[in-house]
Design a protein around this motif. Structure first.
Motif, short mmCIF file in Angstrom:
data_model
loop_
_atom_site.label_atom_id
_atom_site.label_comp_id
_atom_site.label_asym_id
_atom_site.label_seq_id
_atom_site.Cartn_x
_atom_site.Cartn_y
_atom_site.Cartn_z
N UNK A 1 0.48 25.91 21.97
CA UNK A 1 0.48 26.16 20.53
C UNK A 1 -0.05 24.94 19.78
N UNK A 2 -0.70 25.22 18.63
CA UNK A 2 -1.16 24.15 17.76
C UNK A 2 -1.09 24.62 16.32
N UNK A 3 -0.62 23.73 15.43
CA UNK A 3 -0.54 24.08 14.02
C UNK A 3 0.38 23.14 13.28
N UNK A 4 0.54 23.37 11.98
CA UNK A 4 1.33 22.46 11.16
C UNK A 4 2.83 22.45 11.48
N UNK A 5 3.33 23.47 12.14
CA UNK A 5 4.76 23.53 12.45
C UNK A 5 5.09 22.88 13.80
N UNK A 6 4.08 22.41 14.50
CA UNK A 6 4.29 21.82 15.82
C UNK A 6 4.62 20.33 15.67
N UNK A 7 5.56 19.87 16.46
CA UNK A 7 5.93 18.45 16.41
C UNK A 7 4.71 17.59 16.73
N UNK A 8 4.72 16.38 16.23
CA UNK A 8 3.60 15.47 16.45
C UNK A 8 3.81 14.57 17.66
N UNK A 9 5.08 14.21 17.94
CA UNK A 9 5.37 13.32 19.06
C UNK A 9 6.88 13.26 19.29
N UNK A 10 7.23 12.71 20.44
CA UNK A 10 8.62 12.33 20.71
C UNK A 10 8.82 10.93 20.14
N UNK A 11 9.90 10.72 19.47
CA UNK A 11 10.20 9.42 18.88
C UNK A 11 10.41 8.38 19.98
N UNK B 1 -5.81 16.91 21.69
CA UNK B 1 -6.26 17.75 20.58
C UNK B 1 -5.10 18.37 19.80
N UNK B 2 -3.86 17.96 20.13
CA UNK B 2 -2.70 18.45 19.40
C UNK B 2 -2.09 19.74 19.92
N UNK B 3 -2.48 20.20 21.09
CA UNK B 3 -1.91 21.42 21.68
C UNK B 3 -0.60 21.08 22.38
N UNK B 4 0.45 21.81 22.02
CA UNK B 4 1.77 21.65 22.62
C UNK B 4 1.90 22.58 23.83
N UNK B 5 2.22 22.00 24.97
CA UNK B 5 2.48 22.79 26.19
C UNK B 5 3.93 23.28 26.11
N UNK B 6 4.15 24.57 25.96
CA UNK B 6 5.51 25.10 25.76
C UNK B 6 6.31 25.21 27.05
N UNK B 7 5.63 25.37 28.18
CA UNK B 7 6.34 25.62 29.43
C UNK B 7 6.69 27.08 29.62
#
Length: 174
Positions: A24-34, A47-53
């Motif tokens: 997933x990619x979009x404005x509601x996706x987290x940017x990073x782990x703190x 490229x900002x794609x989140x691997x959901x598992x």
């Protein structure tokens, strides 16, 4: 929001009708782990794609079908096997009330698929009969290698199979 289904082996995008990992990619996706660059790099690509598992499939109309979790995948001799695929086959057997599949560690193959099966009351279903039933419907690498008959499948309140409990049962049987 954008979504795509990726082949977890090759990293290529998959077409409708094929199962792979949901990205997933979009404005509601987290940017990073703190304060955790390594975890961020494993979860979000450049490229900002989140691997959901999540293992999913889109159909031709864009409907999403959730199948399994990538971390539940059984890694057998270089192949990857989704437990949910084998469970669907097992449940279709007329003498099986319920079933679940998990991995057992194996020195030769890495992991092997093990089926936990709840038989219908009074039915003398054998391990070989269960293995043969599945083997006739799957590729050779997906065959069930061991069957454990049990009175029930451990599940959460929401009905999700508790695979960690199944693995504990396997360890107790050794």
């Amino acid at each position: 929001m954008e979504a795509k289904v990726m082949d977890w082996n090759s990293g290529s995008t998959l077409p409708p009708g094929c199962y792979g990992e949901l990205w997933l990619r979009g404005p509601a996706i987290m940017q990073r782990y703190l304060n955790n660059v390594e975890a961020t790099a494993m979860t979000i690509d450049k490229d900002g794609w989140l691997r959901t598992g999540d293992i999913v499939c889109f159909d031709e109309d864009g409907y999403l079908y959730l199948s399994d979790r990538l971390k539940e995948i059984i890694k057998y001799n270089g192949y990857q096997i989704a437990p949910a695929d084998l469970e669907a086959i097992l449940i279709s057997h007329p003498e099986i009330l319920d079933a679940a599949v998990t991995a057992e560690n194996d020195d030769v193959f890495g992991e092997i698929p093990v089926a936990f099966v709840v038989r219908r009351h009074g039915i003398p279903l054998t391990e070989e009969a269960v293995k043969d039933f599945v083997a006739k419907q799957v590729a050779p690498y997906k065959k069930i290698r061991k069957v454990v008959f049990t009175s029930s499948i451990p599940k959460s309140a929401a009905g999700k199979i508790l695979r960690r409990e199944l693995r504990k049962l396997l360890n107790c049987r050794l």
